[in-house]
Design a protein around this motif. Structure first.
Motif, PDB file in Angstrom:
ATOM      1  N   TYR A 158     -33.020 101.457 -40.261  1.00 10.04           N
ATOM      2  CA  TYR A 158     -32.189 102.554 -40.767  1.00 10.04           C
ATOM      3  C   TYR A 158     -30.892 102.686 -39.966  1.00 10.04           C
ATOM      4  O   TYR A 158     -29.799 102.774 -40.536  1.00 10.04           O
ATOM      5  CB  TYR A 158     -32.975 103.861 -40.715  1.00 10.04           C
ATOM      6  CG  TYR A 158     -32.191 105.062 -41.192  1.00 10.04           C
ATOM      7  CD1 TYR A 158     -32.038 105.322 -42.548  1.00 10.04           C
ATOM      8  CD2 TYR A 158     -31.595 105.931 -40.281  1.00 10.04           C
ATOM      9  CE1 TYR A 158     -31.312 106.418 -42.992  1.00 10.04           C
ATOM     10  CE2 TYR A 158     -30.870 107.030 -40.709  1.00 10.04           C
ATOM     11  CZ  TYR A 158     -30.730 107.264 -42.066  1.00 10.04           C
ATOM     12  OH  TYR A 158     -30.000 108.348 -42.501  1.00 10.04           O
ATOM     13  N   SER A 172     -28.538  99.952 -40.674  1.00 12.91           N
ATOM     14  CA  SER A 172     -27.986 100.057 -42.023  1.00 12.91           C
ATOM     15  C   SER A 172     -26.880 101.101 -42.094  1.00 12.91           C
ATOM     16  O   SER A 172     -25.840 100.882 -42.723  1.00 12.91           O
ATOM     17  CB  SER A 172     -29.100 100.418 -43.015  1.00 12.91           C
ATOM     18  OG  SER A 172     -30.115  99.437 -43.026  1.00 12.91           O
ATOM     19  N   TYR A 197     -39.654 104.600 -48.000  1.00 15.36           N
ATOM     20  CA  TYR A 197     -39.085 105.073 -49.269  1.00 15.36           C
ATOM     21  C   TYR A 197     -38.194 106.294 -49.042  1.00 15.36           C
ATOM     22  O   TYR A 197     -37.073 106.371 -49.554  1.00 15.36           O
ATOM     23  CB  TYR A 197     -40.221 105.400 -50.232  1.00 15.36           C
ATOM     24  CG  TYR A 197     -39.767 105.968 -51.555  1.00 15.36           C
ATOM     25  CD1 TYR A 197     -39.352 105.135 -52.587  1.00 15.36           C
ATOM     26  CD2 TYR A 197     -39.768 107.348 -51.777  1.00 15.36           C
ATOM     27  CE1 TYR A 197     -38.938 105.653 -53.810  1.00 15.36           C
ATOM     28  CE2 TYR A 197     -39.359 107.878 -52.988  1.00 15.36           C
ATOM     29  CZ  TYR A 197     -38.943 107.027 -54.003  1.00 15.36           C
ATOM     30  OH  TYR A 197     -38.531 107.550 -55.210  1.00 15.36           O
ATOM     31  N   LEU A 198     -38.692 107.247 -48.270  1.00 14.94           N
ATOM     32  CA  LEU A 198     -37.932 108.475 -48.032  1.00 14.94           C
ATOM     33  C   LEU A 198     -36.694 108.230 -47.168  1.00 14.94           C
ATOM     34  O   LEU A 198     -35.735 109.005 -47.223  1.00 14.94           O
ATOM     35  CB  LEU A 198     -38.833 109.528 -47.383  1.00 14.94           C
ATOM     36  CG  LEU A 198     -39.980 110.041 -48.264  1.00 14.94           C
ATOM     37  CD1 LEU A 198     -40.858 111.018 -47.493  1.00 14.94           C
ATOM     38  CD2 LEU A 198     -39.443 110.692 -49.538  1.00 14.94           C
ATOM     39  N   GLY A 218     -34.860 105.710 -47.666  1.00 10.56           N
ATOM     40  CA  GLY A 218     -33.948 104.971 -48.526  1.00 10.56           C
ATOM     41  C   GLY A 218     -33.872 103.490 -48.213  1.00 10.56           C
ATOM     42  O   GLY A 218     -32.838 102.855 -48.438  1.00 10.56           O
ATOM     43  N   LEU A 219     -34.978 102.919 -47.733  1.00 10.79           N
ATOM     44  CA  LEU A 219     -34.972 101.526 -47.283  1.00 10.79           C
ATOM     45  C   LEU A 219     -35.773 100.605 -48.201  1.00 10.79           C
ATOM     46  O   LEU A 219     -36.176  99.513 -47.786  1.00 10.79           O
ATOM     47  CB  LEU A 219     -35.536 101.442 -45.857  1.00 10.79           C
ATOM     48  CG  LEU A 219     -34.772 102.229 -44.790  1.00 10.79           C
ATOM     49  CD1 LEU A 219     -35.478 102.127 -43.440  1.00 10.79           C
ATOM     50  CD2 LEU A 219     -33.331 101.732 -44.673  1.00 10.79           C
ATOM     51  N   THR A 220     -36.009 101.017 -49.449  1.00  8.01           N
ATOM     52  CA  THR A 220     -36.863 100.234 -50.340  1.00  8.01           C
ATOM     53  C   THR A 220     -36.129  99.867 -51.627  1.00  8.01           C
ATOM     54  O   THR A 220     -35.972 100.695 -52.524  1.00  8.01           O
ATOM     55  CB  THR A 220     -38.142 101.022 -50.697  1.00  8.01           C
ATOM     56  OG1 THR A 220     -37.761 102.304 -51.232  1.00  8.01           O
ATOM     57  CG2 THR A 220     -39.010 101.242 -49.468  1.00  8.01           C
ATOM     58  N   TYR A 242     -42.295  97.698 -54.977  1.00  7.95           N
ATOM     59  CA  TYR A 242     -41.223  97.552 -53.996  1.00  7.95           C
ATOM     60  C   TYR A 242     -41.461  96.384 -53.045  1.00  7.95           C
ATOM     61  O   TYR A 242     -40.537  95.654 -52.703  1.00  7.95           O
ATOM     62  CB  TYR A 242     -41.069  98.839 -53.175  1.00  7.95           C
ATOM     63  CG  TYR A 242     -40.522 100.001 -53.963  1.00  7.95           C
ATOM     64  CD1 TYR A 242     -39.164 100.112 -54.214  1.00  7.95           C
ATOM     65  CD2 TYR A 242     -41.367 100.989 -54.468  1.00  7.95           C
ATOM     66  CE1 TYR A 242     -38.650 101.174 -54.948  1.00  7.95           C
ATOM     67  CE2 TYR A 242     -40.869 102.058 -55.203  1.00  7.95           C
ATOM     68  CZ  TYR A 242     -39.508 102.144 -55.440  1.00  7.95           C
ATOM     69  OH  TYR A 242     -39.013 103.191 -56.173  1.00  7.95           O
ATOM     70  N   ASN A 288     -33.968  95.532 -48.154  1.00  8.32           N
ATOM     71  CA  ASN A 288     -33.186  96.708 -47.793  1.00  8.32           C
ATOM     72  C   ASN A 288     -32.067  96.906 -48.820  1.00  8.32           C
ATOM     73  O   ASN A 288     -31.220  96.026 -48.995  1.00  8.32           O
ATOM     74  CB  ASN A 288     -32.592  96.495 -46.397  1.00  8.32           C
ATOM     75  CG  ASN A 288     -31.852  97.707 -45.876  1.00  8.32           C
ATOM     76  OD1 ASN A 288     -31.701  98.716 -46.568  1.00  8.32           O
ATOM     77  ND2 ASN A 288     -31.369  97.607 -44.644  1.00  8.32           N
ATOM     78  N   PRO A 289     -32.027  98.052 -49.509  1.00  8.64           N
ATOM     79  CA  PRO A 289     -30.961  98.274 -50.491  1.00  8.64           C
ATOM     80  C   PRO A 289     -29.567  98.338 -49.869  1.00  8.64           C
ATOM     81  O   PRO A 289     -28.563  98.255 -50.588  1.00  8.64           O
ATOM     82  CB  PRO A 289     -31.343  99.609 -51.138  1.00  8.64           C
ATOM     83  CG  PRO A 289     -32.232 100.282 -50.153  1.00  8.64           C
ATOM     84  CD  PRO A 289     -32.965  99.191 -49.449  1.00  8.64           C
ATOM     85  N   TYR A 290     -29.489  98.480 -48.539  1.00  4.14           N
ATOM     86  CA  TYR A 290     -28.190  98.463 -47.865  1.00  4.14           C
ATOM     87  C   TYR A 290     -27.629  97.048 -47.734  1.00  4.14           C
ATOM     88  O   TYR A 290     -26.486  96.862 -47.332  1.00  4.14           O
ATOM     89  CB  TYR A 290     -28.306  99.083 -46.469  1.00  4.14           C
ATOM     90  CG  TYR A 290     -28.444 100.589 -46.465  1.00  4.14           C
ATOM     91  CD1 TYR A 290     -27.325 101.412 -46.455  1.00  4.14           C
ATOM     92  CD2 TYR A 290     -29.700 101.184 -46.465  1.00  4.14           C
ATOM     93  CE1 TYR A 290     -27.452 102.796 -46.440  1.00  4.14           C
ATOM     94  CE2 TYR A 290     -29.844 102.564 -46.456  1.00  4.14           C
ATOM     95  CZ  TYR A 290     -28.716 103.366 -46.445  1.00  4.14           C
ATOM     96  OH  TYR A 290     -28.846 104.734 -46.435  1.00  4.14           O
TER      97      TYR A 290
END
Length: 405
Positions: free
Chosen positions: A85, A88, A109-110, A112-114, A144, A307-309
């Protein structure tokens, strides 16, 4: 943050690549992606057992895709998700792919890493993975994760002396009829296991407790009180029936390897040592303490996550899928851990591991919600107190009170 970087060289000579493959007889499954600009994918992980495996995937990916550089990065930070996190958010040190336990899914998930596993869903079905692995990779109905390896507890038995027991009554019957001969003179104990470890003891009451609901996502627990008390009564009786002494899992494993022990309960991560020593063993579910009592082992699954980042999520998804699926036949050899994918074992291992995968498929997955550890701590205390001989009713009632929400 301390990070040990293991960066695969961009330029690999043909001689090195060919000799590495030829000498090891290793798989070459790397996808050819439509990439014509330089892309770098960082894989963050903590367990050094994955190092050689990830290094090989990195080499193969670059060999098939000259513009792609895959960098395995061993992270020394205590909390991997915090490290992912923070990197990112800073946007100067992003993990494109990372390995984590499925039990951390809600937290990831909470945070924002999925990123959703939506490019390779056809591979993640019961054709290739047990339902437990697929469920472990999901959260709130969406896929995921990419299941890589797993661990759970099983009983192993020495096939030189016996067969798989259905319950401990059969082990007791074996004990009562046992005679010392020249063939079994090295045996000094019939059955024993680490009674202080949650994983090797969870199964004895596992059928009668539930944490997290069907998907392990709900912060609630359910206990079948009377059934659990009955199961714990029989569990406690095993100590006197078999004269089980306090030893660590490592000590019992070594006794089994040395043909000094006929039955024991091990975490599946220990099976690589049995395979290496050549002992002829079989695997079965942890048997019930008595006829009519079920067992259910606890399991957790290691996932590759995207990682969505990441600035290159499509390529990152291809790498995650390769870690989980394409090279799964190399996982046990390189890491010592057993692949969550069921259809990659060789002929001999397929027969040996079939009961293991059945145990995994029917196991109770470690719950995914934040704070789930409290339940397992309380359950471990319950097992410990029962084994010490403390009042059974009081111990179970105290456990139920502690985990009730």
């Amino acid at each position: 943050m301390k990070i040990l970087k293991r960066v695969t060289a961009v330029l690999l000579t043909a001689v090195v690549a060919v000799s590495f493959t030829a000498c090891g007889g290793r798989s070459e499954h790397a996808k050819k992606l439509n990439i014509d600009t330089a892309v770098s994918i960082n894989i963050w992980y903590q367990d050094d057992a994955y190092t050689s495996y990830l290094d090989y995937i990195a080499q193969q990916f670059h060999k098939a895709n000259e513009f792609i550089t895959v960098n395995p990065v061993k992270v020394e930070e205590n909390n991997l998700l915090d490290a992912v996190y923070n990197g990112s958010i800073a946007q100067n040190n992003v993990a494109d792919v990372y390995l984590m336990e499925a039990s951390d899914m809600q937290r990831a998930y909470l945070m924002g890493l999925t990123a959703e596993n939506d490019a390779y869903t056809q591979y993640y079905s019961q054709k290739h993975f047990p339902v437990t692995a697929v469920n472990a990779a999901c959260y709130e109905g969406k896929l995921y994760g990419y299941p890589v390896t797993f661990h759970t507890a099983v009983m192993v038995y020495n096939k030189k002396y016996t067969t798989a027991p259905e319950n401990f009554e059969q082990i007791e019957a074996f004990l009562n009829s046992y005679q010392v001969t020249d063939e079994n003179k090295d045996v000094n104990m019939i059955v024993g296991w680490d009674t202080q470890d949650l994983w090797t003891n969870y199964a004895f009451g596992g059928s009668y407790v539930d944490n997290g609901g069907a998907q392990g996502e709900d912060a609630e627990s359910d206990v079948q009180t009377e059934a659990l008390k009955a199961a714990m009564t029989e569990y406690a009786a095993l100590q006197n029936t078999f004269g089980i002494v306090d030893k660590t899992q490592e000590e019992y494993k070594q006794m089994f390897i040395n043909n000094q022990l006929i039955y024991t309960i091990l975490d599946s991560t220990q099976l690589a040592d049995l395979n290496a020593c050549g002992v002829d063993y079989g695997i079965c579910a942890v048997p019930g303490a008595k006829t009519g009592f079920g067992t259910q082992s606890l399991s957790d699954t290691t996932l590759a996550m995207v990682n969505p980042y990441s600035e290159n999520t499509d390529t990152a998804k291809a790498v995650a899928q390769a870690i989980s699926y394409d090279y799964a036949d190399l996982l046990e050899k390189d890491t010592g851990y057993i692949s969550a994918r069921t259809d990659v074992a060789d002929k001999n291992k397929k027969v040996l591991y079939q009961p293991l995968y059945e145990v995994y498929a029917q196991s109770d997955s470690y719950a995914k919600y934040i704070g789930a550890d409290e339940f397992y701590v309380r359950y471990s205390i319950l097992l410990h107190n029962i084994w010490k001989g403390e009042d059974l009713n009081e111990s179970v009632d105290a456990f139920i009170k502690a985990v009730s929400r």
